[in-house]
Design a protein around this motif. Structure first.
Motif, PDB file in Angstrom:
ATOM      1  N   LEU A 132       0.836  -1.196   0.000  1.00 38.62           N
ATOM      2  CA  LEU A 132       0.000   0.000   0.000  1.00 38.62           C
ATOM      3  C   LEU A 132       0.871   1.247   0.000  1.00 38.62           C
ATOM      4  CD1 LEU A 132      -2.344  -1.307   2.776  1.00 38.62           C
ATOM      5  CD2 LEU A 132      -3.214  -0.536   0.560  1.00 38.62           C
ATOM      6  N   VAL A 133       0.457   2.249  -0.759  1.00 45.13           N
ATOM      7  CA  VAL A 133       1.073   3.573  -0.707  1.00 45.13           C
ATOM      8  C   VAL A 133       0.092   4.463   0.062  1.00 45.13           C
ATOM      9  CG1 VAL A 133       1.928   5.537  -2.019  1.00 45.13           C
ATOM     10  CG2 VAL A 133       2.287   3.207  -2.876  1.00 45.13           C
ATOM     11  N   ILE A 134       0.472   4.818   1.295  1.00 44.77           N
ATOM     12  CA  ILE A 134      -0.441   5.476   2.225  1.00 44.77           C
ATOM     13  C   ILE A 134      -0.252   6.990   2.212  1.00 44.77           C
ATOM     14  CG2 ILE A 134      -1.167   5.678   4.635  1.00 44.77           C
ATOM     15  CD1 ILE A 134      -1.762   2.958   3.527  1.00 44.77           C
ATOM     16  N   HIS A 135      -1.365   7.698   2.011  1.00 41.99           N
ATOM     17  CA  HIS A 135      -1.449   9.148   2.173  1.00 41.99           C
ATOM     18  C   HIS A 135      -2.258   9.402   3.434  1.00 41.99           C
ATOM     19  CE1 HIS A 135      -2.467  13.386   0.718  1.00 41.99           C
ATOM     20  NE2 HIS A 135      -3.420  13.161   1.607  1.00 41.99           N
ATOM     21  N   THR A 136      -1.688  10.102   4.404  1.00 45.83           N
ATOM     22  CA  THR A 136      -2.448  10.477   5.588  1.00 45.83           C
ATOM     23  C   THR A 136      -2.125  11.920   5.938  1.00 45.83           C
ATOM     24  OG1 THR A 136      -3.014   9.898   7.875  1.00 45.83           O
ATOM     25  CG2 THR A 136      -0.718   9.537   7.206  1.00 45.83           C
ATOM     26  N   ARG A 137      -3.179  12.728   6.090  1.00 46.90           N
ATOM     27  CA  ARG A 137      -3.006  14.142   6.401  1.00 46.90           C
ATOM     28  C   ARG A 137      -4.076  14.546   7.406  1.00 46.90           C
ATOM     29  NH1 ARG A 137      -3.162  19.259   2.142  1.00 46.90           N
ATOM     30  NH2 ARG A 137      -1.782  20.630   3.327  1.00 46.90           N
ATOM     31  N   SER A 138      -3.634  14.973   8.572  1.00 44.59           N
ATOM     32  CA  SER A 138      -4.544  15.353   9.663  1.00 44.59           C
ATOM     33  C   SER A 138      -5.506  14.224   9.993  1.00 44.59           C
ATOM     34  CB  SER A 138      -5.329  16.617   9.292  1.00 44.59           C
ATOM     35  OG  SER A 138      -4.469  17.688   9.004  1.00 44.59           O
ATOM     36  N   ALA A 139      -5.053  12.992   9.810  1.00 48.18           N
ATOM     37  CA  ALA A 139      -5.943  11.840   9.989  1.00 48.18           C
ATOM     38  C   ALA A 139      -5.187  10.617  10.491  1.00 48.18           C
ATOM     39  CB  ALA A 139      -6.630  11.506   8.666  1.00 48.18           C
ATOM     40  N   SER A 140      -4.062  10.813  11.152  1.00 50.26           N
ATOM     41  CA  SER A 140      -3.197   9.684  11.483  1.00 50.26           C
ATOM     42  C   SER A 140      -3.864   8.686  12.426  1.00 50.26           C
ATOM     43  CB  SER A 140      -1.889  10.187  12.090  1.00 50.26           C
ATOM     44  OG  SER A 140      -2.126  10.978  13.241  1.00 50.26           O
ATOM     45  N   GLU A 141      -4.668   9.162  13.374  1.00 53.74           N
ATOM     46  CA  GLU A 141      -5.293   8.239  14.323  1.00 53.74           C
ATOM     47  C   GLU A 141      -6.211   7.254  13.603  1.00 53.74           C
ATOM     48  OE1 GLU A 141      -8.171   8.304  18.310  1.00 53.74           O
ATOM     49  OE2 GLU A 141      -7.190  10.157  17.625  1.00 53.74           O
ATOM     50  N   ASP A 142      -7.068   7.773  12.719  1.00 54.16           N
ATOM     51  CA  ASP A 142      -7.972   6.890  11.980  1.00 54.16           C
ATOM     52  C   ASP A 142      -7.210   6.031  10.974  1.00 54.16           C
ATOM     53  OD1 ASP A 142     -10.226   7.645  13.331  1.00 54.16           O
ATOM     54  OD2 ASP A 142     -11.131   8.770  11.678  1.00 54.16           O
ATOM     55  N   THR A 143      -6.174   6.587  10.365  1.00 52.85           N
ATOM     56  CA  THR A 143      -5.372   5.810   9.418  1.00 52.85           C
ATOM     57  C   THR A 143      -4.791   4.576  10.098  1.00 52.85           C
ATOM     58  OG1 THR A 143      -4.814   7.782   8.128  1.00 52.85           O
ATOM     59  CG2 THR A 143      -3.388   5.860   7.862  1.00 52.85           C
ATOM     60  N   LEU A 144      -4.181   4.771  11.243  1.00 57.44           N
ATOM     61  CA  LEU A 144      -3.569   3.660  11.968  1.00 57.44           C
ATOM     62  C   LEU A 144      -4.631   2.690  12.488  1.00 57.44           C
ATOM     63  CD1 LEU A 144      -0.946   5.804  13.866  1.00 57.44           C
ATOM     64  CD2 LEU A 144      -0.399   4.048  12.169  1.00 57.44           C
ATOM     65  N   ARG A 145      -5.744   3.236  12.965  1.00 55.79           N
ATOM     66  CA  ARG A 145      -6.817   2.383  13.493  1.00 55.79           C
ATOM     67  C   ARG A 145      -7.361   1.463  12.401  1.00 55.79           C
ATOM     68  NH1 ARG A 145     -12.114   2.794  12.963  1.00 55.79           N
ATOM     69  NH2 ARG A 145     -12.042   4.967  12.243  1.00 55.79           N
ATOM     70  N   ILE A 146      -7.640   2.016  11.228  1.00 56.82           N
ATOM     71  CA  ILE A 146      -8.213   1.207  10.150  1.00 56.82           C
ATOM     72  C   ILE A 146      -7.208   0.168   9.663  1.00 56.82           C
ATOM     73  CG2 ILE A 146      -9.010   1.318   7.747  1.00 56.82           C
ATOM     74  CD1 ILE A 146     -10.427   3.956   8.536  1.00 56.82           C
ATOM     75  N   LEU A 147      -5.949   0.531   9.553  1.00 54.73           N
ATOM     76  CA  LEU A 147      -4.941  -0.459   9.174  1.00 54.73           C
ATOM     77  C   LEU A 147      -4.951  -1.639  10.145  1.00 54.73           C
ATOM     78  CD1 LEU A 147      -1.978   1.877   8.185  1.00 54.73           C
ATOM     79  CD2 LEU A 147      -3.173   0.303   6.645  1.00 54.73           C
ATOM     80  N   CYS A 148      -5.031  -1.356  11.429  1.00 50.82           N
ATOM     81  CA  CYS A 148      -5.064  -2.427  12.430  1.00 50.82           C
ATOM     82  C   CYS A 148      -6.342  -3.252  12.315  1.00 50.82           C
ATOM     83  CB  CYS A 148      -4.933  -1.843  13.832  1.00 50.82           C
ATOM     84  SG  CYS A 148      -3.295  -1.188  14.219  1.00 50.82           S
ATOM     85  N   GLU A 149      -7.478  -2.572  12.158  1.00 49.31           N
ATOM     86  CA  GLU A 149      -8.749  -3.280  12.055  1.00 49.31           C
ATOM     87  C   GLU A 149      -8.795  -4.198  10.838  1.00 49.31           C
ATOM     88  OE1 GLU A 149     -11.585   0.101  14.237  1.00 49.31           O
ATOM     89  OE2 GLU A 149     -11.742  -0.241  12.077  1.00 49.31           O
ATOM     90  N   GLU A 150      -8.090  -3.813   9.774  1.00 53.54           N
ATOM     91  CA  GLU A 150      -8.067  -4.615   8.555  1.00 53.54           C
ATOM     92  C   GLU A 150      -6.926  -5.638   8.538  1.00 53.54           C
ATOM     93  OE1 GLU A 150     -10.273  -4.741   6.081  1.00 53.54           O
ATOM     94  OE2 GLU A 150     -11.559  -3.261   7.084  1.00 53.54           O
ATOM     95  N   GLY A 151      -6.228  -5.754   9.667  1.00 53.72           N
ATOM     96  CA  GLY A 151      -5.217  -6.791   9.781  1.00 53.72           C
ATOM     97  C   GLY A 151      -3.831  -6.418   9.319  1.00 53.72           C
ATOM     98  N   GLU A 152      -3.589  -5.103   9.101  1.00 52.56           N
ATOM     99  CA  GLU A 152      -2.264  -4.657   8.656  1.00 52.56           C
ATOM    100  C   GLU A 152      -1.358  -4.432   9.866  1.00 52.56           C
ATOM    101  OE1 GLU A 152      -0.664  -4.333   5.705  1.00 52.56           O
ATOM    102  OE2 GLU A 152      -2.338  -5.526   4.996  1.00 52.56           O
ATOM    103  N   THR A 153      -0.934  -5.528  10.460  1.00 50.57           N
ATOM    104  CA  THR A 153      -0.103  -5.452  11.657  1.00 50.57           C
ATOM    105  C   THR A 153       1.267  -6.086  11.454  1.00 50.57           C
ATOM    106  OG1 THR A 153      -1.151  -7.480  12.469  1.00 50.57           O
ATOM    107  CG2 THR A 153      -2.091  -5.388  13.200  1.00 50.57           C
ATOM    108  N   GLY A 154       1.599  -6.359  10.193  1.00 48.66           N
ATOM    109  CA  GLY A 154       2.907  -6.918   9.887  1.00 48.66           C
ATOM    110  C   GLY A 154       2.965  -8.426   9.892  1.00 48.66           C
ATOM    111  N   GLY A 155       1.835  -9.082  10.204  1.00 49.84           N
ATOM    112  CA  GLY A 155       1.818 -10.530  10.259  1.00 49.84           C
ATOM    113  C   GLY A 155       1.440 -11.173   8.944  1.00 49.84           C
ATOM    114  N   VAL A 156       1.126 -12.454   9.004  1.00 47.15           N
ATOM    115  CA  VAL A 156       0.734 -13.210   7.814  1.00 47.15           C
ATOM    116  C   VAL A 156      -0.514 -12.588   7.202  1.00 47.15           C
ATOM    117  CG1 VAL A 156      -0.057 -15.449   6.975  1.00 47.15           C
ATOM    118  CG2 VAL A 156       1.738 -15.338   8.712  1.00 47.15           C
ATOM    119  N   GLY A 157      -0.485 -12.385   5.902  1.00 44.31           N
ATOM    120  CA  GLY A 157      -1.622 -11.804   5.204  1.00 44.31           C
ATOM    121  C   GLY A 157      -1.560 -10.303   5.049  1.00 44.31           C
ATOM    122  N   SER A 158      -0.675  -9.638   5.793  1.00 40.40           N
ATOM    123  CA  SER A 158      -0.525  -8.196   5.657  1.00 40.40           C
ATOM    124  C   SER A 158       0.100  -7.861   4.313  1.00 40.40           C
ATOM    125  CB  SER A 158       0.362  -7.634   6.775  1.00 40.40           C
ATOM    126  OG  SER A 158      -0.252  -7.775   8.039  1.00 40.40           O
ATOM    127  N   ALA A 159      -0.326  -6.733   3.760  1.00 37.88           N
ATOM    128  CA  ALA A 159       0.274  -6.261   2.513  1.00 37.88           C
ATOM    129  C   ALA A 159       1.498  -5.393   2.782  1.00 37.88           C
ATOM    130  CB  ALA A 159      -0.751  -5.482   1.692  1.00 37.88           C
TER     131      ALA A 159
END
Length: 268
Positions: A132-159
């Protein structure tokens, strides 16, 4: 020698003079560039560049600030991500900057369409296992939250992927790194007012560091205010080298290696 990990060579400001820009890139020893798509409508132009030149690749995605154009499905993104020389999904993410002035007085709650679009891109990236190429501006809390909720935590299946044109705090950088993401710095790091960002650039681990121009925008000092091009990415490298106590050649080597690791499609 240098790689521009994020630019918009298909934008009119650059596309109309591409031959001269590519000549300047060669002169500046900028040997590779990743052309980032911002709408589905412009993807064919970005892809055409990638398939026409052996040192350009592209992404597919819809910028979070784009409205009124084609809204992609997961399948739309997956199909295009399977085309030759498409090595990433994005740019995608969230942009809450200037709610009153830029978004007609809407609230953050009104931007659920941005958050749903972001989730669509994450799911597509996971399906094709491209970053993923991530753009985040004045939205870092939600950006990080959604990545975590969608399983983007660096483990198996993460992009995985990169937080491009990073302008956030040290805390956000730490959180992004903890999720397995890379951090990319643009010409903003050269601006006089950007000392906090230079501190982040000094902190990011060597194996997670990338450089970019985000051209045609954000030209580095001494070209600030002018049209940016990939030929100016060495000035970003120079600033990174200064804050990290490295040579410019070492920054080039490190960021090239990281580019190869994050976007393995460039090695095909």
């Amino acid at each position: 020698m240098f790689t521009d990990s994020h630019c918009h060579l298909n934008f009119p400001e650059l596309a109309q003079d591409l031959a001269a820009i590519r000549a300047k890139m060669a002169e500046a020893q900028v040997t590779r560039a990743l052309c980032i798509s911002c709408t589905m409508e412009e993807f064919p132009d970005a892809h055409a560049l990638a398939t026409s030149y052996d040192n350009i690749w592209c992404s597919v995605g819809v910028h979070p600030d784009t409205e009124g154009l084609t809204e992609p499905s997961v399948d739309d993104l997956v199909q295009r991500a399977g085309l030759p020389r498409v090595v990433a999904i994005g740019e995608t993410g969230l942009d809450y900057y200037g709610m009153e002035d830029r978004k007609g007085g809407r609230t953050i709650a009104d931007l659920e369409w941005q958050r749903e679009r972001f989730r669509t891109h994450i799911r597509a990236a996971q399906q094709v296992q491209k970053p993923l190429v991530i753009h985040t501006r004045s939205a870092s809390e939600d950006t990080l939250r959604i990545l975590c909720e969608e399983g983007e935590t660096g483990g198996v299946g993460s992009a995985g992927g990169v937080f491009h044109c990073f302008t956030e705090t040290m805390e956000v950088a730490r959180a992004a790194l903890d999720l397995g993401f890379y951090i990319s710095f643009s010409g903003i790091v050269t601006f006089k007012s950007a000392q906090d960002l230079r501190d982040v650039a000094a902190f990011v681990p060597e194996d997670r560091l990338l450089i970019e121009t985000d051209s045609p925008y954000l030209a580095p000092v001494p070209f600030r205010g002018k049209t940016n091009t990939p030929a100016y990415v060495p000035f970003v490298a120079k600033q990174i080298a200064q804050v990290r106590g490295m040579s410019e050649e070492a920054v080039a080597e490190v960021t090239n290696r990281n580019f190869d690791r994050l976007f393995p499609g460039v090695l095909l």
